[in-house]
Design an enzyme around this catalytic site. Structure first.
Site, short mmCIF file in Angstrom:
data_model
loop_
_atom_site.label_atom_id
_atom_site.label_comp_id
_atom_site.label_asym_id
_atom_site.label_seq_id
_atom_site.Cartn_x
_atom_site.Cartn_y
_atom_site.Cartn_z
N ASN A 1 -13.53 3.49 -5.68
CA ASN A 1 -13.01 3.86 -4.00
C ASN A 1 -12.17 5.46 -3.68
OD1 ASN A 1 -9.52 4.60 -3.04
ND2 ASN A 1 -10.01 2.89 -5.32
N CYS B 1 -35.98 -14.98 -31.04
CA CYS B 1 -36.18 -13.87 -30.09
C CYS B 1 -36.09 -12.42 -30.55
CB CYS B 1 -35.25 -14.28 -29.15
SG CYS B 1 -33.79 -13.36 -29.66
N LYS C 1 0.52 -1.11 0.31
CA LYS C 1 -0.63 0.32 -0.03
C LYS C 1 0.76 1.23 0.01
CE LYS C 1 -3.91 2.10 0.51
NZ LYS C 1 -5.43 2.36 -0.47
N CYS D 1 -26.89 -11.77 -30.34
CA CYS D 1 -27.56 -12.17 -29.90
C CYS D 1 -27.62 -13.83 -28.68
CB CYS D 1 -27.24 -13.76 -31.30
SG CYS D 1 -27.40 -16.18 -31.28
N CYS E 1 -26.47 -7.00 -46.11
CA CYS E 1 -24.86 -6.87 -45.21
C CYS E 1 -24.42 -5.79 -45.53
CB CYS E 1 -24.63 -8.13 -44.82
SG CYS E 1 -23.69 -8.80 -43.54
N LYS F 1 4.31 4.64 -11.65
CA LYS F 1 2.62 3.94 -12.15
C LYS F 1 2.15 4.76 -12.13
CE LYS F 1 -1.37 1.41 -10.06
NZ LYS F 1 -1.37 0.86 -8.36
N CYS G 1 -2.50 8.09 -8.51
CA CYS G 1 -3.94 7.94 -7.55
C CYS G 1 -5.03 9.32 -7.69
CB CYS G 1 -3.63 8.38 -6.05
SG CYS G 1 -5.24 7.85 -5.07
N THR H 1 -6.46 3.85 -11.18
CA THR H 1 -8.28 3.42 -11.14
C THR H 1 -8.42 4.57 -12.38
OG1 THR H 1 -8.27 4.96 -9.28
CG2 THR H 1 -8.21 2.56 -9.29
C1 LIG Z 1 -9.78 0.19 -2.70
C2 LIG Z 1 -8.63 0.12 -2.97
C3 LIG Z 1 -6.96 1.06 -3.14
C4 LIG Z 1 -5.97 1.29 -3.88
N1 LIG Z 1 -5.21 2.08 -3.16
C5 LIG Z 1 -3.78 2.08 -3.64
C6 LIG Z 1 -2.55 3.12 -3.36
O1 LIG Z 1 -2.58 2.91 -1.95
N2 LIG Z 1 -1.98 2.59 -4.42
C7 LIG Z 1 -1.38 2.68 -5.47
O2 LIG Z 1 -0.79 2.88 -6.02
N3 LIG Z 1 -3.06 2.71 -5.79
C8 LIG Z 1 -4.04 1.78 -4.88
N4 LIG Z 1 -5.30 1.32 -5.84
C9 LIG Z 1 -5.18 0.94 -7.50
C10 LIG Z 1 -4.66 -0.32 -7.44
O3 LIG Z 1 -3.45 -0.78 -7.00
C11 LIG Z 1 -5.00 -0.80 -9.06
O4 LIG Z 1 -3.83 0.40 -10.08
C12 LIG Z 1 -6.46 -0.61 -9.84
O5 LIG Z 1 -7.52 -1.48 -8.73
C13 LIG Z 1 -6.80 -1.41 -11.02
O6 LIG Z 1 -6.37 -3.12 -10.81
P1 LIG Z 1 -7.58 -3.52 -10.68
O7 LIG Z 1 -9.01 -2.96 -11.10
O8 LIG Z 1 -7.44 -5.32 -10.26
O9 LIG Z 1 -8.33 -3.34 -9.19
C14 LIG Z 1 -6.14 1.16 -4.88
C15 LIG Z 1 -7.88 0.68 -5.24
C16 LIG Z 1 -8.67 0.15 -4.79
C17 LIG Z 1 -9.88 0.03 -5.57
#
Ligand SMILES: Cc1cc2nc3c(=O)[nH]c(=O)nc-3n(C[C@H](O)[C@H](O)[C@H](O)COP(=O)(O)O)c2cc1C
Length: 407
Positions: A83, A352, A50, A391, A381, A183, A145, A211
């Site tokens: 999240n 259907c 984390k 389908c 087509c 990242k 993030c 994310t």
């Molecule tokens: C609840 C939660 C907390 C996360 N915390 C971090 C974090 O502290 N540092 C980080 O680089 N990514 C964090 N992520 C992102 C994940 O590491 C990952 O990049 C992202 O969720 C996509 O992968 P997944 O679809 O397998 O979850 C977090 C994701 C979630 C869902």
């Protein structure tokens, strides 16, 4: 020749060997040393902690901080997860001690420390030096993030700017000798630009995706955005199966733009998702949401099924990496003469009419319905394939129109 299991599954990240491609992403499953210990015992090849932040950076998580999107009404069909969680709330000393201990217990596993500071050079350098000293084999710089941390000058507020990305990567590279993985965030116009900036700053490898910035819903009774923290919300980070297409696209674009290794992630729920990431160029994968939902022991199925796929296709992880990337080209380069038509299986078709409606109102009116029977008029087509996707029983397959066929 029969290959041994480790020869099939082994990979690496900048010279650090991984016994298999599956690494736990930086997230709640890697938020404590005891959780990491359990995960490594179950077969994960490595973990990214984390995200660790300087002790001076105050981290206050809110409650609740998750929201889920489901397909249909089933409680189990989770397609996406939002999240608004922040980084680790544990002090740096906790991680220094814990990583050192894990290193001694698991000499063959890979421990990557995820770190984040604001725009302060000494904060980044101090964390990097401490993590290397305690035994982390690589650093992952969280420039990605999308919520909370950008307001403090960290996370995606760094990874959305090529110059800041390059500069902070350089700061970390100045003081460390272990591999530095940057990242990246998908919340940019062109991820290749940021990937190149990170590499220009000295990044040894990249990881993607973090994310996807999102707003997953509104409670229609109260008209409150979700997740609602005492009536208010904020934009969050979306993960899980829904983001896999965004992750695959991002990883493919990065792999086409730079030469360094890439760890792929975003929506990996099954072994096949992981193999797809490898095929577009990732050298290993990270998993977060699926583990949060189903636990560490999904690794058993991921390993078994990946190994089965590789063995039956006489492939290895190393041999799959990047193989589909070669086939991702420009639109201009696609063959405009290639033409496929739908072939309807009269035995499995349930009559259907879904294909008829879709073709009538979203296509070229080539599906003809007579009572419960459907057929395709190939003269009308256009070969778009919409009918095969609507389908519900898979009775329509697209087949190549033989060369020279006159319509
Ligand atoms: C609840 C939660 C907390 C996360 N915390 C971090 C974090 O502290 N540092 C980080 O680089 N990514 C964090 N992520 C992102 C994940 O590491 C990952 O990049 C992202 O969720 C996509 O992968 P997944 O679809 O397998 O979850 C977090 C994701 C979630 C869902």
């Amino acid at each position: 020749m029969k290959r041994k299991a480790h020869e099939i599954m082994a990979t690496e990240i900048v010279g650090v060997p991984l016994e298999n491609p599956f690494v736990l992403a930086s997230a709640p499953p890697t938020a404590s040393i005891s959780m990491i210990e359990r995960a490594l015992q179950q077969g994960w090849a490595g973990v990214v902690t984390k995200t660790i932040v300087p002790d001076e950076m105050e981290i206050h998580d809110v409650s609740p901080r998750f929201n889920a999107i489901r397909s249909g009404r089933s409680k189990h069909n989770l397609v996406g997860f939002e999240n608004i969680e922040l980084t680790s709330r544990r002090p740096v000393s906790y991680w220094e001690q814990g990583i050192g201990m894990l290193r001694r217990i698991f000499p063959d596993k890979v421990l990557i420390a995820s770190i984040m500071g604001d725009r302060n050079r000494s904060a980044w350098q101090d964390l990097a030096v401490k993590m290397e000293a305690c035994g982390a084999q690589a650093l992952e710089l969280n420039f990605s993030c999308p919520h909370g941390m950008p307001e403090k000058g960290g996370g995606a507020s760094i990874g959305q700017h090529p110059d800041i990305t390059r500069e902070i990567t350089q700061w970390v590279k100045e003081v460390t000798s272990i591999p530095v993985i940057v990242k990246l965030t998908p919340n940019v116009t062109d991820i290749a630009v940021i990937a190149k900036a990170a590499v220009a700053g000295g990044a040894d490898a990249l990881a993607a995706i973090n994310t996807v910035e999102s707003l997953t819903g509104i409670d229609l009774e109260t008209l409150t955005p979700l997740p609602a923290v005492k009536g208010f919300s904020t934009f969050g980070g979306y993960s899980g199966p829904a983001v896999k297409p965004i992750g695959l696209r991002a990883v493919a674009q990065i792999c086409k733009a730079v030469e360094v290794p890439v760890m792929g992630m975003g929506g990996i729920a099954k072994w096949s998702d992981a193999v797809e990431y490898l095929a577009v160029g990732a050298c290993s994968v990270q998993v977060c949401t699926e583990v949060m939902l189903r636990g560490f022991d999904i690794i058993t199925g991921l390993l078994k099924n990946t190994r089965h796929y590789l063995t039956t296709h006489q492939r290895t992880v190393a041999g799959v990496i990047g193989k589909a990337l070669e086939r991702i080209t420009t639109y201009e380069a696609l063959d405009k003469k290639y033409f496929m038509i739908p072939v309807i299986n009269g035995e499995t078709c349930i009559g259907c009419g879904a294909c008829f409606v879709a073709c009538r109102d979203g296509g070229y009116q080539s599906i003809i319905k007579t009572g419960k029977t459907v057929a395709c008029d190939v003269n009308l087509c256009d070969g778009c394939s919409l009918c095969s996707h609507v389908c519900p029983v898979g009775a329509i397959t697209m087949e190549e129109l033989p060369a020279g066929t006159k319509l």
